[in-house]
Write a protein that holds these residues in place. Sequence first.
Motif, PDB file in Angstrom:
ATOM      1  N   UNK A   3       7.046   5.751   2.785  1.00  0.00           N
ATOM      2  CA  UNK A   3       7.201   5.338   4.043  1.00  0.00           C
ATOM      3  C   UNK A   3       6.315   6.398   4.914  1.00  0.00           C
ATOM      4  N   UNK A   4       6.513   7.421   4.681  1.00  0.00           N
ATOM      5  CA  UNK A   4       5.846   8.731   5.304  1.00  0.00           C
ATOM      6  C   UNK A   4       4.541   8.959   4.459  1.00  0.00           C
ATOM      7  N   UNK A   5       3.747   9.528   5.284  1.00  0.00           N
ATOM      8  CA  UNK A   5       2.504  10.096   4.551  1.00  0.00           C
ATOM      9  C   UNK A   5       2.235  11.373   5.381  1.00  0.00           C
ATOM     10  N   UNK A   6       1.465  12.252   4.608  1.00  0.00           N
ATOM     11  CA  UNK A   6       1.239  13.501   4.908  1.00  0.00           C
ATOM     12  C   UNK A   6       0.235  13.300   6.412  1.00  0.00           C
ATOM     13  N   UNK A   7       0.404  14.131   7.324  1.00  0.00           N
ATOM     14  CA  UNK A   7      -0.454  13.979   8.539  1.00  0.00           C
ATOM     15  C   UNK A   7      -1.639  14.746   8.410  1.00  0.00           C
ATOM     16  N   UNK A   8      -2.668  14.129   7.781  1.00  0.00           N
ATOM     17  CA  UNK A   8      -3.943  14.429   7.318  1.00  0.00           C
ATOM     18  C   UNK A   8      -5.043  13.784   7.634  1.00  0.00           C
ATOM     19  N   UNK A   9      -6.134  13.856   8.246  1.00  0.00           N
ATOM     20  CA  UNK A   9      -7.187  12.963   8.633  1.00  0.00           C
ATOM     21  C   UNK A   9      -8.030  12.797   7.128  1.00  0.00           C
ATOM     22  N   UNK A  10      -7.582  13.877   6.130  1.00  0.00           N
ATOM     23  CA  UNK A  10      -8.351  13.637   4.766  1.00  0.00           C
ATOM     24  C   UNK A  10      -7.613  12.634   3.816  1.00  0.00           C
ATOM     25  N   UNK A  11      -6.384  12.236   4.271  1.00  0.00           N
ATOM     26  CA  UNK A  11      -5.831  11.021   3.568  1.00  0.00           C
ATOM     27  C   UNK A  11      -6.665  10.001   3.234  1.00  0.00           C
ATOM     28  N   UNK A  12      -6.720   9.584   1.891  1.00  0.00           N
ATOM     29  CA  UNK A  12      -7.901   8.525   1.529  1.00  0.00           C
ATOM     30  C   UNK A  12      -7.120   7.480   0.789  1.00  0.00           C
ATOM     31  N   UNK A  13      -7.623   6.399   1.191  1.00  0.00           N
ATOM     32  CA  UNK A  13      -7.046   5.099   0.615  1.00  0.00           C
ATOM     33  C   UNK A  13      -7.941   4.887  -0.851  1.00  0.00           C
ATOM     34  N   UNK A  14      -6.803   4.847  -1.840  1.00  0.00           N
ATOM     35  CA  UNK A  14      -7.474   5.044  -3.113  1.00  0.00           C
ATOM     36  C   UNK A  14      -8.469   3.984  -3.515  1.00  0.00           C
ATOM     37  N   UNK A  15      -8.007   2.642  -3.038  1.00  0.00           N
ATOM     38  CA  UNK A  15      -8.910   1.468  -3.365  1.00  0.00           C
ATOM     39  C   UNK A  15      -8.795   0.464  -2.267  1.00  0.00           C
TER      40      UNK A  15
END
Length: 155
Positions: free
Chosen positions: A76-88
Amino acid sequence: MFKIAIPAFAALGLIAFAAQSQATNLDVQRDVAPMGWHLSYEGSLAKLAYGVENSDQLALMMTCEKGQTQAVVYGDVQPASPRLVRASATSAIDPLSGDLSGVTRISVRDPALQQLALSGKLAVEADAGQFQLSATPAERRLIGDFFAYCGSDRV
């Protein structure tokens, strides 16, 4: 006299039962395990999770294969990073909730994860906004083990 005494005793019994039930519920709430960082291994997969140990109550889980520098992120939470990429482009089943969700990836060298490794604090984003997840000294050692396993040569 019995017409008054019997209902009065019955009411007292119900009140005592309700008070006992409420006290039991309070005891259960006090025994809730705290959330924290936990590391586990499943075959060649390392899992670093923030949640209640040995339960499905997890806010965040990152997984990686030995030697890989990319971590897969669930929760439910994700690292706060602009580099977080959707895997597919397709959605996958989230192992935490069993619901369809997008899988995201992040480099273990990402500044947000580097901050987790160095200071024990991870800035995260959720529907409720941004906040930080913190680690105790013992949890920081587990976090270091996760990054070492994932193949990060710089932490």
